[in-house]
Design a protein around this motif. Structure first.
Motif, PDB file in Angstrom:
ATOM      1  N   ILE A  38     -47.193 -28.248 -51.051  1.00 12.26           N
ATOM      2  CA  ILE A  38     -46.011 -27.655 -50.406  1.00 12.26           C
ATOM      3  C   ILE A  38     -46.509 -26.867 -49.210  1.00 12.26           C
ATOM      4  O   ILE A  38     -47.475 -26.116 -49.323  1.00 12.26           O
ATOM      5  CB  ILE A  38     -45.274 -26.690 -51.361  1.00 12.26           C
ATOM      6  CG1 ILE A  38     -44.783 -27.435 -52.604  1.00 12.26           C
ATOM      7  CG2 ILE A  38     -44.094 -26.025 -50.644  1.00 12.26           C
ATOM      8  CD1 ILE A  38     -43.971 -26.571 -53.570  1.00 12.26           C
ATOM      9  N   CYS A  39     -45.861 -27.045 -48.055  1.00 16.70           N
ATOM     10  CA  CYS A  39     -46.259 -26.231 -46.916  1.00 16.70           C
ATOM     11  C   CYS A  39     -45.047 -25.593 -46.265  1.00 16.70           C
ATOM     12  O   CYS A  39     -43.908 -25.805 -46.691  1.00 16.70           O
ATOM     13  CB  CYS A  39     -47.115 -27.024 -45.927  1.00 16.70           C
ATOM     14  SG  CYS A  39     -46.196 -27.915 -44.683  1.00 16.70           S
ATOM     15  N   GLY A  40     -45.280 -24.818 -45.235  1.00 12.46           N
ATOM     16  CA  GLY A  40     -44.217 -24.064 -44.564  1.00 12.46           C
ATOM     17  C   GLY A  40     -43.088 -24.965 -44.067  1.00 12.46           C
ATOM     18  O   GLY A  40     -41.913 -24.598 -44.117  1.00 12.46           O
ATOM     19  N   THR A  41     -43.451 -26.179 -43.632  1.00  8.46           N
ATOM     20  CA  THR A  41     -42.436 -27.112 -43.139  1.00  8.46           C
ATOM     21  C   THR A  41     -41.442 -27.465 -44.254  1.00  8.46           C
ATOM     22  O   THR A  41     -40.236 -27.547 -44.023  1.00  8.46           O
ATOM     23  CB  THR A  41     -43.125 -28.398 -42.616  1.00  8.46           C
ATOM     24  OG1 THR A  41     -44.090 -28.009 -41.637  1.00  8.46           O
ATOM     25  CG2 THR A  41     -42.138 -29.356 -42.003  1.00  8.46           C
ATOM     26  N   ASP A  42     -41.960 -27.656 -45.470  1.00 12.10           N
ATOM     27  CA  ASP A  42     -41.071 -27.983 -46.593  1.00 12.10           C
ATOM     28  C   ASP A  42     -40.114 -26.827 -46.875  1.00 12.10           C
ATOM     29  O   ASP A  42     -38.942 -27.023 -47.174  1.00 12.10           O
ATOM     30  CB  ASP A  42     -41.897 -28.276 -47.857  1.00 12.10           C
ATOM     31  CG  ASP A  42     -42.875 -29.416 -47.636  1.00 12.10           C
ATOM     32  OD1 ASP A  42     -42.450 -30.449 -47.107  1.00 12.10           O
ATOM     33  OD2 ASP A  42     -44.062 -29.250 -47.973  1.00 12.10           O
TER      34      ASP A  42
ATOM     35  N   GLY B 118     -41.437 -33.917 -48.450  1.00 10.16           N
ATOM     36  CA  GLY B 118     -42.807 -34.046 -48.968  1.00 10.16           C
ATOM     37  C   GLY B 118     -43.650 -34.900 -48.047  1.00 10.16           C
ATOM     38  O   GLY B 118     -43.314 -36.058 -47.776  1.00 10.16           O
ATOM     39  N   HIS B 119     -44.713 -34.313 -47.494  1.00 13.74           N
ATOM     40  CA  HIS B 119     -45.542 -35.095 -46.565  1.00 13.74           C
ATOM     41  C   HIS B 119     -47.044 -34.908 -46.813  1.00 13.74           C
ATOM     42  O   HIS B 119     -47.854 -35.523 -46.163  1.00 13.74           O
ATOM     43  CB  HIS B 119     -45.192 -34.726 -45.121  1.00 13.74           C
ATOM     44  CG  HIS B 119     -45.367 -33.272 -44.827  1.00 13.74           C
ATOM     45  ND1 HIS B 119     -44.386 -32.346 -45.082  1.00 13.74           N
ATOM     46  CD2 HIS B 119     -46.417 -32.583 -44.348  1.00 13.74           C
ATOM     47  CE1 HIS B 119     -44.838 -31.137 -44.762  1.00 13.74           C
ATOM     48  NE2 HIS B 119     -46.071 -31.257 -44.322  1.00 13.74           N
ATOM     49  N   GLU B 120     -47.408 -34.015 -47.752  1.00 15.11           N
ATOM     50  CA  GLU B 120     -48.830 -33.855 -48.092  1.00 15.11           C
ATOM     51  C   GLU B 120     -49.023 -34.525 -49.437  1.00 15.11           C
ATOM     52  O   GLU B 120     -48.856 -33.918 -50.478  1.00 15.11           O
ATOM     53  CB  GLU B 120     -49.183 -32.361 -48.196  1.00 15.11           C
ATOM     54  CG  GLU B 120     -48.942 -31.595 -46.920  1.00 15.11           C
ATOM     55  CD  GLU B 120     -49.370 -30.121 -47.001  1.00 15.11           C
ATOM     56  OE1 GLU B 120     -49.959 -29.731 -48.038  1.00 15.11           O
ATOM     57  OE2 GLU B 120     -49.117 -29.393 -46.047  1.00 15.11           O
ATOM     58  N   CYS B 121     -49.378 -35.796 -49.407  1.00 15.79           N
ATOM     59  CA  CYS B 121     -49.305 -36.570 -50.648  1.00 15.79           C
ATOM     60  C   CYS B 121     -50.630 -37.208 -51.038  1.00 15.79           C
ATOM     61  O   CYS B 121     -51.441 -37.566 -50.189  1.00 15.79           O
ATOM     62  CB  CYS B 121     -48.309 -37.712 -50.519  1.00 15.79           C
ATOM     63  SG  CYS B 121     -46.944 -37.428 -49.387  1.00 15.79           S
TER      64      CYS B 121
ATOM     65  N   ALA C  95     -56.112 -33.813 -47.666  1.00 14.50           N
ATOM     66  CA  ALA C  95     -56.422 -34.627 -46.475  1.00 14.50           C
ATOM     67  C   ALA C  95     -55.362 -34.446 -45.391  1.00 14.50           C
ATOM     68  O   ALA C  95     -55.686 -34.389 -44.202  1.00 14.50           O
ATOM     69  CB  ALA C  95     -56.543 -36.104 -46.858  1.00 14.50           C
ATOM     70  N   GLU C  96     -54.093 -34.366 -45.788  1.00 11.51           N
ATOM     71  CA  GLU C  96     -53.036 -34.268 -44.759  1.00 11.51           C
ATOM     72  C   GLU C  96     -53.142 -32.969 -43.965  1.00 11.51           C
ATOM     73  O   GLU C  96     -53.244 -33.021 -42.723  1.00 11.51           O
ATOM     74  CB  GLU C  96     -51.642 -34.442 -45.388  1.00 11.51           C
ATOM     75  CG  GLU C  96     -50.544 -34.655 -44.347  1.00 11.51           C
ATOM     76  CD  GLU C  96     -50.097 -33.404 -43.603  1.00 11.51           C
ATOM     77  OE1 GLU C  96     -49.796 -33.496 -42.404  1.00 11.51           O
ATOM     78  OE2 GLU C  96     -50.063 -32.308 -44.198  1.00 11.51           O
ATOM     79  N   PRO C  97     -53.126 -31.787 -44.609  1.00 11.70           N
ATOM     80  CA  PRO C  97     -53.245 -30.580 -43.772  1.00 11.70           C
ATOM     81  C   PRO C  97     -54.527 -30.561 -42.934  1.00 11.70           C
ATOM     82  O   PRO C  97     -54.525 -30.083 -41.801  1.00 11.70           O
ATOM     83  CB  PRO C  97     -53.214 -29.422 -44.784  1.00 11.70           C
ATOM     84  CG  PRO C  97     -53.344 -30.029 -46.137  1.00 11.70           C
ATOM     85  CD  PRO C  97     -52.924 -31.451 -46.031  1.00 11.70           C
TER      86      PRO C  97
HETATM   87 ZN   LIG Z   1     -47.413 -29.678 -44.085  1.00 10.71          ZN
END
Ligand SMILES: [Zn+2]
Ligand SMILES: [Zn+2]
Length: 368
Positions: free
Chosen positions: A39-43, A66-69, A152-154
């Motif tokens: 979970i990040c700030g964008t979510d 959800g984008h950090e998967c 990996a995503e962040p």
């Molecule tokens: Zn993010």
């Protein structure tokens, strides 16, 4: 193939909650089962209805976020390079198909603004038990890094940011120190969130060893452990950066995660000749910062580079996985702290409503 799945959805107004829907896939499509997601700030912005970039997928009245998967291939198309059980991470940014840079495979520099983003702009994301994706957007996770691949995503976006910094400097001056190292270069990281610490590790892996990290409050327990383990120096910036400047002199690289114009305007006064300010944060508070003539003068007179950077390219994901593989043996305590807070799928809506996390990072464990 059709299967019923649950997902976390938002619309322009913010969080809708957990929805159930039928996911259907043709023979030539891939179905992924989410294993972990960050979970990040964008979510949180999406859940609060505070992200103007949000776009619903065509024909849908909600967006699955959800984008950090990290996901497992559940059904692979025959004759593809994927097979069932492969662990993959999806890219976030998807090219517009129109502009020159997207056609060159560089959607991270899209020039039309018509790009899409997983779980943010027009493409359903991975806060979903199962999801579909384009094969070209998936990166296979090598064996041995699977346990940390959710980071990996962040990290992918930071790989691009670091590449921008180093390419920019390489194009204009010899930036290495007299002994050929980067040890004389002073780095200031503004903020102590997950992005700040990931950038600190990446800076170390690129040879920077003189790294300051700052916040306007004192550090929490886990943050102190991270600062010590990574051999960083903490500076409390509640009264601004003048004191630090007086103590250590001008900064060579400043990396901002706060997005606050007033903070950027202040540090621009304390930067070295030919230095770089990289802006990575989106403002989340109102701020009255402005560039006064004195600061404009500094920018021009000292050849300051101010660079903005967003989203990770495919090579950034691959580089991120390589760095994570080496950090597993170099900084195991740090990665443990990043990955220790695991919540279940059902807890997502609750966590999205929290204005702030005390944890360094919150990971959704879909097996929990
Ligand atoms: Zn993010
Ligand atoms: Zn484009």
């Amino acid at each position: 193939m059709e299967l019923e799945t649950r997902a976390v959805a938002v619309n322009e107004k913010g969080l809708i909650g957990i929805v159930r829907y039928k996911l259907s896939a043709d023979e030539d499509e891939i179905i992924l089962r989410t294993i972990e997601a960050g979970i990040c700030g964008t979510d949180k912005d999406l859940a609060m209805g505070n992200l103007p970039q949000l776009k619903l997928p065509p024909g849908q009245d909600y967006l699955i976020i959800g984008h950090e998967c990290k996901a497992e291939v559940y059904k692979a198309p025959p004759d593809s390079s994927f097979k069932e059980g492969d662990i993959v991470v999806p890219m976030v940014r998807r090219g517009c198909g129109i502009c020159r840079l997207c056609k060159l495979g560089m959607p991270e520099y899209c020039e039309s603004g018509e790009f899409k983003e997983l779980g943010i702009i027009g493409v359903n994301g991975c806060f979903s038990e199962f999801f579909k994706d384009e094969l070209s957007a998936l990166i296979k996770v090598p064996k041995g890094v699977e346990d940390v691949a959710v980071l990996a995503e962040p990290l992918s976006g930071l790989e691009k940011a670091m590449d921008q910094i180093l390419s920019f400097q390489r194009g204009r001056i010899p930036w290495r120190c007299d002994d050929g190292s980067m040890n004389c270069r002073k780095v200031l990281i503004i903020g102590t969130g997950p992005i700040a610490f990931l950038f600190a590790m990446l800076a170390k892996s690129n040879g920077f060893n003189n790294i300051y990290i700052s916040n306007i409050r004192e550090l929490r327990k886990d943050e102190i452990i991270l600062v010590n383990t990574l051999d960083l120096k903490f500076y409390n910036s509640k009264d601004g950066y003048l004191q630090l400047y007086k103590e250590i002199g001008p900064f060579d690289l400043v990396f901002d995660t706060t997005g606050l114009p007033s903070v950027a305007a202040e540090v621009l006064q304390y930067m070295n000749y030919n230095s770089v300010l990289l802006l990575y944060g989106f403002p989340r508070k109102d701020d009255t910062g402005i560039l006064r003539p004195k600061i404009m003068n500094e920018i021009v007179y000292k050849n300051l580079g101010i660079i903005g950077s967003v989203t990770g390219p495919k090579w950034g994901f691959e580089a991120a996985l390589n760095h994570l593989a080496s950090w597993k043996s170099q900084y195991p305590t740090v990665l443990d702290i990043f990955l220790k807070t695991k919540i279940s799928f059902d807890e997502i809506p609750d966590y999205l409503k929290r204005p702030k996390f005390n944890e360094i990072k919150v990971i959704i464990d879909f097996n929990k």
